[in-house]
Design a protein around this motif. Structure first.
Motif, PDB file in Angstrom:
ATOM      1  N   ALA A 299       0.883  -1.165   0.000  1.00 20.32           N
ATOM      2  CA  ALA A 299       0.000   0.000   0.000  1.00 20.32           C
ATOM      3  C   ALA A 299       0.919   1.213   0.000  1.00 20.32           C
ATOM      4  O   ALA A 299       1.990   1.195   0.613  1.00 20.32           O
ATOM      5  CB  ALA A 299      -0.881  -0.010   1.240  1.00 20.32           C
ATOM      6  N   ARG A 300       0.510   2.249  -0.678  1.00 18.15           N
ATOM      7  CA  ARG A 300       1.269   3.500  -0.662  1.00 18.15           C
ATOM      8  C   ARG A 300       0.416   4.524   0.082  1.00 18.15           C
ATOM      9  O   ARG A 300      -0.632   4.930  -0.407  1.00 18.15           O
ATOM     10  CB  ARG A 300       1.608   3.928  -2.076  1.00 18.15           C
ATOM     11  CG  ARG A 300       2.642   2.994  -2.696  1.00 18.15           C
ATOM     12  CD  ARG A 300       2.847   3.244  -4.184  1.00 18.15           C
ATOM     13  NE  ARG A 300       3.797   2.317  -4.752  1.00 18.15           N
ATOM     14  CZ  ARG A 300       3.500   1.085  -5.158  1.00 18.15           C
ATOM     15  NH1 ARG A 300       2.275   0.622  -5.037  1.00 18.15           N
ATOM     16  NH2 ARG A 300       4.422   0.301  -5.675  1.00 18.15           N
ATOM     17  N   LEU A 301       0.881   4.888   1.270  1.00 14.45           N
ATOM     18  CA  LEU A 301       0.159   5.788   2.156  1.00 14.45           C
ATOM     19  C   LEU A 301       0.600   7.224   1.893  1.00 14.45           C
ATOM     20  O   LEU A 301       1.781   7.539   2.012  1.00 14.45           O
ATOM     21  CB  LEU A 301       0.448   5.416   3.617  1.00 14.45           C
ATOM     22  CG  LEU A 301      -0.076   6.362   4.693  1.00 14.45           C
ATOM     23  CD1 LEU A 301      -1.607   6.319   4.745  1.00 14.45           C
ATOM     24  CD2 LEU A 301       0.520   5.988   6.046  1.00 14.45           C
ATOM     25  N   ALA A 302      -0.364   8.080   1.545  1.00 12.37           N
ATOM     26  CA  ALA A 302      -0.085   9.506   1.361  1.00 12.37           C
ATOM     27  C   ALA A 302      -0.601  10.254   2.579  1.00 12.37           C
ATOM     28  O   ALA A 302      -1.754  10.078   2.976  1.00 12.37           O
ATOM     29  CB  ALA A 302      -0.766  10.012   0.093  1.00 12.37           C
ATOM     30  N   LEU A 303       0.275  11.064   3.168  1.00 12.62           N
ATOM     31  CA  LEU A 303      -0.078  11.822   4.350  1.00 12.62           C
ATOM     32  C   LEU A 303       0.544  13.207   4.248  1.00 12.62           C
ATOM     33  O   LEU A 303       1.344  13.477   3.358  1.00 12.62           O
ATOM     34  CB  LEU A 303       0.382  11.095   5.620  1.00 12.62           C
ATOM     35  CG  LEU A 303       1.868  10.744   5.734  1.00 12.62           C
ATOM     36  CD1 LEU A 303       2.647  11.866   6.408  1.00 12.62           C
ATOM     37  CD2 LEU A 303       2.035   9.475   6.534  1.00 12.62           C
TER      38      LEU A 303
ATOM     39  N   ARG B 210       3.768  13.462   1.786  1.00 11.23           N
ATOM     40  CA  ARG B 210       4.682  12.312   1.837  1.00 11.23           C
ATOM     41  C   ARG B 210       3.930  11.086   1.333  1.00 11.23           C
ATOM     42  O   ARG B 210       2.734  10.962   1.575  1.00 11.23           O
ATOM     43  CB  ARG B 210       5.128  12.016   3.274  1.00 11.23           C
ATOM     44  CG  ARG B 210       5.842  13.116   3.985  1.00 11.23           C
ATOM     45  CD  ARG B 210       7.289  13.262   3.493  1.00 11.23           C
ATOM     46  NE  ARG B 210       8.072  14.115   4.354  1.00 11.23           N
ATOM     47  CZ  ARG B 210       8.086  15.436   4.298  1.00 11.23           C
ATOM     48  NH1 ARG B 210       7.326  16.057   3.438  1.00 11.23           N
ATOM     49  NH2 ARG B 210       8.847  16.141   5.119  1.00 11.23           N
ATOM     50  N   VAL B 211       4.631  10.205   0.669  1.00  9.62           N
ATOM     51  CA  VAL B 211       4.073   8.918   0.252  1.00  9.62           C
ATOM     52  C   VAL B 211       5.023   7.839   0.744  1.00  9.62           C
ATOM     53  O   VAL B 211       6.226   7.915   0.495  1.00  9.62           O
ATOM     54  CB  VAL B 211       3.901   8.827  -1.280  1.00  9.62           C
ATOM     55  CG1 VAL B 211       3.405   7.438  -1.677  1.00  9.62           C
ATOM     56  CG2 VAL B 211       2.951   9.906  -1.781  1.00  9.62           C
ATOM     57  N   MET B 212       4.457   6.845   1.441  1.00 12.83           N
ATOM     58  CA  MET B 212       5.275   5.788   2.022  1.00 12.83           C
ATOM     59  C   MET B 212       4.728   4.421   1.638  1.00 12.83           C
ATOM     60  O   MET B 212       3.555   4.143   1.904  1.00 12.83           O
ATOM     61  CB  MET B 212       5.277   5.923   3.539  1.00 12.83           C
ATOM     62  CG  MET B 212       5.830   7.227   3.980  1.00 12.83           C
ATOM     63  SD  MET B 212       5.756   7.372   5.745  1.00 12.83           S
ATOM     64  CE  MET B 212       6.388   9.014   5.914  1.00 12.83           C
ATOM     65  N   PRO B 213       5.551   3.580   1.023  1.00 15.73           N
ATOM     66  CA  PRO B 213       5.100   2.209   0.775  1.00 15.73           C
ATOM     67  C   PRO B 213       5.086   1.439   2.082  1.00 15.73           C
ATOM     68  O   PRO B 213       6.015   1.547   2.883  1.00 15.73           O
ATOM     69  CB  PRO B 213       6.146   1.658  -0.204  1.00 15.73           C
ATOM     70  CG  PRO B 213       7.360   2.500   0.037  1.00 15.73           C
ATOM     71  CD  PRO B 213       6.899   3.834   0.538  1.00 15.73           C
ATOM     72  N   MET B 214       4.009   0.702   2.306  1.00 13.81           N
ATOM     73  CA  MET B 214       3.861  -0.034   3.567  1.00 13.81           C
ATOM     74  C   MET B 214       3.155  -1.355   3.329  1.00 13.81           C
ATOM     75  O   MET B 214       2.301  -1.456   2.454  1.00 13.81           O
ATOM     76  CB  MET B 214       3.038   0.800   4.562  1.00 13.81           C
ATOM     77  CG  MET B 214       3.677   2.122   4.943  1.00 13.81           C
ATOM     78  SD  MET B 214       2.691   3.041   6.133  1.00 13.81           S
ATOM     79  CE  MET B 214       2.933   2.044   7.605  1.00 13.81           C
TER      80      MET B 214
END
Length: 159
Positions: A27-31, A39-43
Motif C-alpha cells: 500500500a502507498r500511504l499519502a499523508l 509524503r508517500v510511504m510504501p507499507m
C-alpha cells in the motif's frame, strides 16, 4: 458497463478490489507531514474486511504527522499492463500498543513467508518495543482497471 461510481465504497466488493486487497503489493500511504508537505510511504498492509491496517513503530515522524492530520489517501496498484489501481481515502485511527502488533506479525508472514517472518519478528520483538496500529475505514474508494474503468477525462481509444 460498470454502474458503481468512483468514490462509492461499494467498489470494495469488486473483483479488482478483492484481488488487490489480497495481494502482496504494498500500500502507498499519502499523508501530510508536520511541515505541511505531502509524503508517500510504501507499507505492508492487512485488509480485515472493512479496515485497512498498517503498522509502524511508536515515536516516528509518521505517527506524529498522522495524529496531527489523520486524513490520508492510499493506493494499492499493480503495474500491468494494463495497470490495476485501488484508491482509498479516509481518516485513520491510531492505536499504540506494547510489543509487536498482532496484525504486523500477520503481515510479516504474508509478505515474507513463515520462516523469514519468524526470523524478522525475533529481531524486533524485544522488551520495550511499541508499535502503532494505523486503521483506515475507507470513506471514498476508486478503482481503475483500464479495461472497464478509466480515470476521469481518459478517452478510450479505438471505440
Amino acid at each position: 458497463m460498470t454502474t458503481t461510481t468512483q468514490g462509492d465504497t461499494a467498489l470494495l466488493d469488486t473483483d479488482l478490489a478483492r484481488d488487490l486487497l489480497a495481494s502482496t503489493e504494498p500500500a502507498r500511504l499519502a499523508l501530510t507531514a508536520a511541515d505541511g508537505t505531502p509524503r508517500v510511504m510504501p507499507m505492508w498492509f492487512l485488509w480485515t474486511g472493512d479496515e485497512l491496517v498498517l503498522a509502524t513503530f511508536a515515536g516516528t515522524a509518521k505517527v506524529s504527522a498522522l495524529r496531527a492530520r489523520p486524513d490520508v489517501a492510499v493506493t494499492i496498484d499493480r503495474i500491468g499492463p494494463p495497470p490495476d489501481v485501488l484508491l482509498l481515502r479516509g481518516r485513520v485511527e491510531l492505536t499504540e500498543v506494547d510489543g509487536v502488533l498482532p496484525e504486523y506479525a500477520q503481515m510479516q508472514v504474508r509478505y515474507l513467508g513463515p520462516e523469514s517472518a519468524a526470523a524478522a519478528r525475533a529481531e524486533i520483538d524485544v522488551p520495550g518495543v511499541r508499535m502503532v496500529r494505523i486503521g483506515l475505514r475507507p470513506t471514498w474508494v476508486g478503482a481503475l482497471d483500464f479495461r472497464t474503468r478509466f480515470p476521469a477525462g481518459f478517452a478510450e481509444r479505438g471505440r
